[in-house]
Scaffold this active site. Structure first.
Site, PDB file in Angstrom:
ATOM      1  N   ASP A 122      12.678 -16.695 -39.935  1.00 48.19           N
ATOM      2  CA  ASP A 122      13.373 -15.421 -39.940  1.00 48.19           C
ATOM      3  C   ASP A 122      13.852 -15.092 -41.361  1.00 48.19           C
ATOM      4  O   ASP A 122      14.928 -14.544 -41.552  1.00 48.19           O
ATOM      5  CB  ASP A 122      14.561 -15.488 -38.967  1.00 48.19           C
ATOM      6  N   CYS A 188       7.471  -9.955 -11.935  1.00 43.90           N
ATOM      7  CA  CYS A 188       8.884 -10.378 -12.067  1.00 43.90           C
ATOM      8  C   CYS A 188       9.660  -9.400 -12.960  1.00 43.90           C
ATOM      9  O   CYS A 188       9.186  -8.994 -14.015  1.00 43.90           O
ATOM     10  CB  CYS A 188       8.957 -11.782 -12.662  1.00 43.90           C
ATOM     11  N   CYS A 191      14.692 -10.370 -15.730  1.00 44.97           N
ATOM     12  CA  CYS A 191      15.410 -10.135 -16.998  1.00 44.97           C
ATOM     13  C   CYS A 191      15.846  -8.680 -17.106  1.00 44.97           C
ATOM     14  O   CYS A 191      16.942  -8.379 -17.597  1.00 44.97           O
ATOM     15  CB  CYS A 191      14.541 -10.535 -18.192  1.00 44.97           C
ATOM     16  N   CYS A 211      21.307  -3.133 -26.670  1.00 48.66           N
ATOM     17  CA  CYS A 211      21.347  -4.592 -26.536  1.00 48.66           C
ATOM     18  C   CYS A 211      22.681  -5.132 -27.046  1.00 48.66           C
ATOM     19  O   CYS A 211      23.128  -4.795 -28.145  1.00 48.66           O
ATOM     20  CB  CYS A 211      20.179  -5.200 -27.317  1.00 48.66           C
ATOM     21  N   CYS A 238      24.035 -12.546 -26.851  1.00 48.55           N
ATOM     22  CA  CYS A 238      23.934 -12.448 -25.397  1.00 48.55           C
ATOM     23  C   CYS A 238      22.691 -13.218 -24.965  1.00 48.55           C
ATOM     24  O   CYS A 238      21.663 -13.164 -25.633  1.00 48.55           O
ATOM     25  CB  CYS A 238      23.806 -10.981 -24.992  1.00 48.55           C
ATOM     26  N   CYS A 241      19.363 -12.068 -20.527  1.00 51.27           N
ATOM     27  CA  CYS A 241      17.954 -11.870 -20.163  1.00 51.27           C
ATOM     28  C   CYS A 241      17.181 -13.186 -20.192  1.00 51.27           C
ATOM     29  O   CYS A 241      16.138 -13.319 -19.558  1.00 51.27           O
ATOM     30  CB  CYS A 241      17.288 -10.810 -21.049  1.00 51.27           C
ATOM     31  N   CYS A 245      15.565 -15.778 -16.645  1.00 52.68           N
ATOM     32  CA  CYS A 245      14.109 -16.007 -16.643  1.00 52.68           C
ATOM     33  C   CYS A 245      13.754 -17.344 -15.988  1.00 52.68           C
ATOM     34  O   CYS A 245      14.230 -18.403 -16.421  1.00 52.68           O
ATOM     35  CB  CYS A 245      13.599 -15.975 -18.087  1.00 52.68           C
TER      36      CYS A 245
HETATM   37  C1  B12 Z   1      15.370  -7.597 -35.204  1.00 52.04           C
HETATM   38  C2  B12 Z   1      15.573  -8.830 -34.344  1.00 52.04           C
HETATM   39  C3  B12 Z   1      16.433  -8.730 -33.261  1.00 52.04           C
HETATM   40  C4  B12 Z   1      16.953  -7.381 -32.752  1.00 52.04           C
HETATM   41  C5  B12 Z   1      15.802  -6.673 -32.001  1.00 52.04           C
HETATM   42  C6  B12 Z   1      15.202  -7.566 -30.905  1.00 52.04           C
HETATM   43  C7  B12 Z   1      13.737  -7.399 -30.659  1.00 52.04           C
HETATM   44  N1  B12 Z   1      13.345  -7.771 -29.451  1.00 52.04           N
HETATM   45  O1  B12 Z   1      12.964  -6.994 -31.519  1.00 52.04           O
HETATM   46  C8  B12 Z   1      18.173  -7.807 -31.891  1.00 52.04           C
HETATM   47  C9  B12 Z   1      19.427  -7.779 -32.742  1.00 52.04           C
HETATM   48  C10 B12 Z   1      18.438  -6.972 -30.641  1.00 52.04           C
HETATM   49  C11 B12 Z   1      17.801  -9.261 -31.594  1.00 52.04           C
HETATM   50  C12 B12 Z   1      18.312  -9.961 -30.515  1.00 52.04           C
HETATM   51  C13 B12 Z   1      17.967 -11.281 -30.219  1.00 52.04           C
HETATM   52  N2  B12 Z   1      17.231 -12.101 -30.976  1.00 52.04           N
HETATM   53 CO1  B12 Z   1      16.329 -11.581 -32.539  1.00 52.04          CO
HETATM   54  N3  B12 Z   1      15.157 -11.156 -34.054  1.00 52.04           N
HETATM   55  C14 B12 Z   1      14.912 -10.043 -34.662  1.00 52.04           C
HETATM   56  C15 B12 Z   1      13.862 -10.275 -35.772  1.00 52.04           C
HETATM   57  C16 B12 Z   1      14.601 -10.420 -37.096  1.00 52.04           C
HETATM   58  C17 B12 Z   1      12.788  -9.193 -35.895  1.00 52.04           C
HETATM   59  C18 B12 Z   1      12.124  -8.838 -34.547  1.00 52.04           C
HETATM   60  C19 B12 Z   1      11.253  -7.627 -34.658  1.00 52.04           C
HETATM   61  O2  B12 Z   1      10.485  -7.465 -35.579  1.00 52.04           O
HETATM   62  N4  B12 Z   1      11.379  -6.770 -33.658  1.00 52.04           N
HETATM   63  C20 B12 Z   1      10.540  -5.619 -33.537  1.00 52.04           C
HETATM   64  C21 B12 Z   1       9.716  -5.773 -32.257  1.00 52.04           C
HETATM   65  C22 B12 Z   1       8.901  -4.557 -31.912  1.00 52.04           C
HETATM   66  O3  B12 Z   1       8.861  -6.803 -32.554  1.00 52.04           O
HETATM   67  P1  B12 Z   1       8.718  -8.076 -31.589  1.00 52.04           P
HETATM   68  O4  B12 Z   1       9.630  -7.988 -30.424  1.00 52.04           O
HETATM   69  O5  B12 Z   1       8.759  -9.321 -32.442  1.00 52.04           O
HETATM   70  O6  B12 Z   1       7.289  -7.854 -30.984  1.00 52.04           O
HETATM   71  C23 B12 Z   1       6.124  -7.916 -31.758  1.00 52.04           C
HETATM   72  C24 B12 Z   1       5.033  -8.670 -31.075  1.00 52.04           C
HETATM   73  O7  B12 Z   1       5.536  -9.680 -30.288  1.00 52.04           O
HETATM   74  C25 B12 Z   1       4.245  -7.638 -30.337  1.00 52.04           C
HETATM   75  N5  B12 Z   1       4.532  -7.347 -28.940  1.00 52.04           N
HETATM   76  C26 B12 Z   1       5.628  -7.536 -28.233  1.00 52.04           C
HETATM   77  N6  B12 Z   1       5.465  -7.086 -27.002  1.00 52.04           N
HETATM   78  C27 B12 Z   1       4.228  -6.602 -26.919  1.00 52.04           C
HETATM   79  C28 B12 Z   1       3.566  -5.995 -25.873  1.00 52.04           C
HETATM   80  C29 B12 Z   1       2.277  -5.492 -26.100  1.00 52.04           C
HETATM   81  C30 B12 Z   1       1.607  -4.826 -24.980  1.00 52.04           C
HETATM   82  C31 B12 Z   1       1.663  -5.663 -27.369  1.00 52.04           C
HETATM   83  C32 B12 Z   1       0.315  -5.186 -27.643  1.00 52.04           C
HETATM   84  C33 B12 Z   1       2.348  -6.288 -28.405  1.00 52.04           C
HETATM   85  C34 B12 Z   1       3.624  -6.752 -28.159  1.00 52.04           C
HETATM   86  O8  B12 Z   1       4.432  -6.465 -31.048  1.00 52.04           O
HETATM   87  C35 B12 Z   1       5.621  -6.497 -31.778  1.00 52.04           C
HETATM   88  C36 B12 Z   1       5.352  -6.004 -33.128  1.00 52.04           C
HETATM   89  O9  B12 Z   1       4.461  -6.874 -33.737  1.00 52.04           O
HETATM   90  C37 B12 Z   1      13.218 -11.633 -35.296  1.00 52.04           C
HETATM   91  C38 B12 Z   1      12.689 -12.531 -36.407  1.00 52.04           C
HETATM   92  C39 B12 Z   1      11.336 -12.033 -36.920  1.00 52.04           C
HETATM   93  N7  B12 Z   1      11.223 -11.916 -38.222  1.00 52.04           N
HETATM   94  O10 B12 Z   1      10.433 -11.765 -36.148  1.00 52.04           O
HETATM   95  C40 B12 Z   1      14.362 -12.303 -34.492  1.00 52.04           C
HETATM   96  C41 B12 Z   1      13.980 -13.061 -33.235  1.00 52.04           C
HETATM   97  C42 B12 Z   1      13.031 -12.202 -32.475  1.00 52.04           C
HETATM   98  N8  B12 Z   1      15.244 -13.122 -32.502  1.00 52.04           N
HETATM   99  C43 B12 Z   1      15.413 -14.192 -31.822  1.00 52.04           C
HETATM  100  C44 B12 Z   1      16.503 -14.438 -30.945  1.00 52.04           C
HETATM  101  C45 B12 Z   1      16.757 -15.888 -30.538  1.00 52.04           C
HETATM  102  C46 B12 Z   1      17.306 -13.381 -30.484  1.00 52.04           C
HETATM  103  C47 B12 Z   1      18.352 -13.438 -29.347  1.00 52.04           C
HETATM  104  C48 B12 Z   1      17.974 -14.347 -28.165  1.00 52.04           C
HETATM  105  C49 B12 Z   1      19.724 -13.870 -29.936  1.00 52.04           C
HETATM  106  C50 B12 Z   1      20.888 -13.841 -28.944  1.00 52.04           C
HETATM  107  N9  B12 Z   1      20.995 -14.772 -28.030  1.00 52.04           N
HETATM  108  O11 B12 Z   1      21.720 -12.987 -29.022  1.00 52.04           O
HETATM  109  C51 B12 Z   1      18.413 -11.946 -28.941  1.00 52.04           C
HETATM  110  C52 B12 Z   1      17.390 -11.635 -27.835  1.00 52.04           C
HETATM  111  C53 B12 Z   1      17.328 -10.206 -27.421  1.00 52.04           C
HETATM  112  C54 B12 Z   1      15.931  -9.857 -26.919  1.00 52.04           C
HETATM  113  N10 B12 Z   1      15.751  -9.814 -25.616  1.00 52.04           N
HETATM  114  O12 B12 Z   1      15.038  -9.632 -27.761  1.00 52.04           O
HETATM  115  C55 B12 Z   1      14.244 -15.155 -31.985  1.00 52.04           C
HETATM  116  C56 B12 Z   1      13.387 -15.111 -30.720  1.00 52.04           C
HETATM  117  C57 B12 Z   1      12.713 -16.428 -30.353  1.00 52.04           C
HETATM  118  C58 B12 Z   1      11.812 -16.247 -29.145  1.00 52.04           C
HETATM  119  N11 B12 Z   1      11.702 -17.289 -28.321  1.00 52.04           N
HETATM  120  O13 B12 Z   1      11.215 -15.227 -28.946  1.00 52.04           O
HETATM  121  C59 B12 Z   1      13.522 -14.564 -33.286  1.00 52.04           C
HETATM  122  C60 B12 Z   1      12.005 -14.675 -33.263  1.00 52.04           C
HETATM  123  C61 B12 Z   1      14.086 -15.330 -34.502  1.00 52.04           C
HETATM  124  C62 B12 Z   1      13.474 -16.731 -34.652  1.00 52.04           C
HETATM  125  N12 B12 Z   1      12.969 -17.069 -35.839  1.00 52.04           N
HETATM  126  O14 B12 Z   1      13.427 -17.534 -33.758  1.00 52.04           O
HETATM  127  N13 B12 Z   1      16.883  -9.747 -32.478  1.00 52.04           N
END
Ligand code: B12
Length: 350
Positions: A122, A188, A191, A211, A238, A241, A245
């Site tokens: 991260d 399911c 969450c 969130c 939090c 969710c 699961c």
């Molecule tokens: C910004 C961020 C947040 C934001 C936004 C959350 C989010 N879901 O994006 C907030 C502040 C809300 C947050 C909360 C949390 N976060 Co956070 N966060 C990040 C961060 C810095 C960036 C994520 C990001 O780019 N989001 C933008 C979305 C669109 O991208 P994405 O969800 O990663 O999805 C990508 C792919 O997976 C894919 N994808 C996802 N779904 C689908 C579906 C389809 C159909 C397709 C084609 C593609 C696809 O497309 C997306 C874009 O590439 C990452 C670290 C990182 N650099 O990645 C940590 C990270 C995601 N967070 C993490 C954690 C632990 C949390 C929390 C659990 C912390 C807590 N207990 O409070 C919560 C969980 C909330 C939740 N349900 O997501 C971990 C998750 C680990 C895991 N097992 O997944 C990460 C990966 C950090 C790490 N190095 O471990 N977070």
């Protein structure tokens, strides 16, 4: 299997880490998904996600000549939930960003030539879950977390970008929308139902602005009153969710050498000075919210739980304290004097 990968897997097992797999650095579908998510404004005030788009889209721009990524997981499930109002489980340890990065660096160094790799936790604009989901060891669930079919989602991700061209895992066979013995959410919705604020109304696509993690960790201003009732359960982050699961029923324990932390009760957090803040929270992920963010959250949690020490905590706010604390105090006074403020915060699961 490549002997280097075999050796890294063995080392991970010995050190309580999970080796999740190996992938190339291309994820065009995820980039499309990410851009749509940004365009919908689901990142709220997380403006930094709009920066460095060219790297976020192409991780090799971060480390030119990188060919592969090894993905590792750091499990952090704890059996006890902690006292309410509590903090998210990942925050009950010293800050994973530094700890995990150092650990992974030390772990892979004997096997990869110095200068041939870079470890990310991260710490760079990379779509970490997108890379993880390209390995053969998991999928992105409706709560948007990366879920390992056996180990669940209580795991943090690290990536090792390397110039070595390791053979990528066979393309993942798990489809998130189909539930098979290999994984997937299928129908399911636990969450989505468990999220009390509707952040997961659209499956697989979180609305950060709803969130509780966003409001209690990332957001610097005041927290809208409609989110307050749930700060009775979590005043930092939090896990609702994740706790809902079914894949998390057998989540593995964290490595034994990852130092756990305990934090003081809310009144001490709400009124802490800079030295106390350093003593209570220095070196932990809680510092992401900064001192004023933690004080803000603790004050709100005390207000919704009608903590008898609230008045004294409010009086600890000094004129020179950041505006967010004065504004929160004003919100609290209005909240407590409004007729609807007799509504008690929901107990147990919302
Ligand atoms: C910004 C961020 C947040 C934001 C936004 C959350 C989010 N879901 O994006 C907030 C502040 C809300 C947050 C909360 C949390 N976060 Co956070 N966060 C990040 C961060 C810095 C960036 C994520 C990001 O780019 N989001 C933008 C979305 C669109 O991208 P994405 O969800 O990663 O999805 C990508 C792919 O997976 C894919 N994808 C996802 N779904 C689908 C579906 C389809 C159909 C397709 C084609 C593609 C696809 O497309 C997306 C874009 O590439 C990452 C670290 C990182 N650099 O990645 C940590 C990270 C995601 N967070 C993490 C954690 C632990 C949390 C929390 C659990 C912390 C807590 N207990 O409070 C919560 C969980 C909330 C939740 N349900 O997501 C971990 C998750 C680990 C895991 N097992 O997944 C990460 C990966 C950090 C790490 N190095 O471990 N977070």
């Amino acid at each position: 299997m490549d002997s280097t990968i075999e050796a890294i897997i063995q080392e991970c097992e010995q050190q309580g880490l999970l080796f999740l797999g190996c992938t190339d650095l291309k994820y065009p579908r995820d980039v499309e998904f990410f851009e749509k998510w940004l365009a919908e404004g689901k990142h709220g005030e997380l403006r930094y996600l709009e920066n460095h788009l060219s790297i976020r889209k192409n991780p090799e721009h971060l480390f030119p000549s990188a060919k592969s990524a090894l993905i590792l997981g750091l499990p952090y499930a704890l059996n006890d939930l902690g006292d309410s109002p509590r903090v998210a489980q990942y925050a009950r340890f010293v800050d994973y960003h530094r700890w995990f990065k150092k650990k992974v660096h030390a772990l892979v160094s004997p096997f990869l030539e110095a200068g041939s790799f870079r470890v990310l936790v991260d710490s760079a604009p990379v779509l970490e879950r997108a890379l993880a989901a390209k390995t053969a060891h998991g999928f992105i669930g409706k709560n948007t977390l990366f879920i390992h079919p056996k180990f669940g989602s209580f795991l943090l991700l690290a990536e090792v970008l390397t110039i070595r061209e390791f053979r990528p895992d066979t393309p993942p066979t798990i489809q998130a929308d189909r539930k098979t013995t290999a994984g997937g959410c299928g129908p399911c919705q636990l969450c989505q139902v468990a999220c009390p604020t509707g952040a997961l109304v659209d499956a697989y696509s979180i609305d950060s602005t709803k969130c509780l993690s966003y409001w209690t960790i990332e957001q610097r201003g005041t927290i809208p009153e409609k989110f307050w009732p749930w700060l009775e359960q979590y005043y930092f982050g939090c896990d609702l969710c994740q706790l809902a699961c079914p894949y998390n029923l057998k989540a593995p324990a964290p490595p034994v050498d990852w130092e756990k932390k305990t934090y003081p009760a809310l009144p001490a957090v709400a009124s802490m000075d800079a030295a106390q803040y350093e003593k209570f929270f220095g070196g932990t992920p809680m510092t992401r919210a900064k001192r004023e963010g933690l004080r803000r959250n603790a004050l709100i949690a005390m207000a919704v739980t009608r903590d008898p020490a609230l008045e004294s905590a409010l009086s600890s706010i000094r004129p020179e304290d950041p505006p967010v604390l004065h504004q929160t105090a004003e919100q609290i006074r209005a909240f407590l004097s409004a007729p609807t403020s007799t509504t008690v915060a929901p107990k147990g699961k919302p």
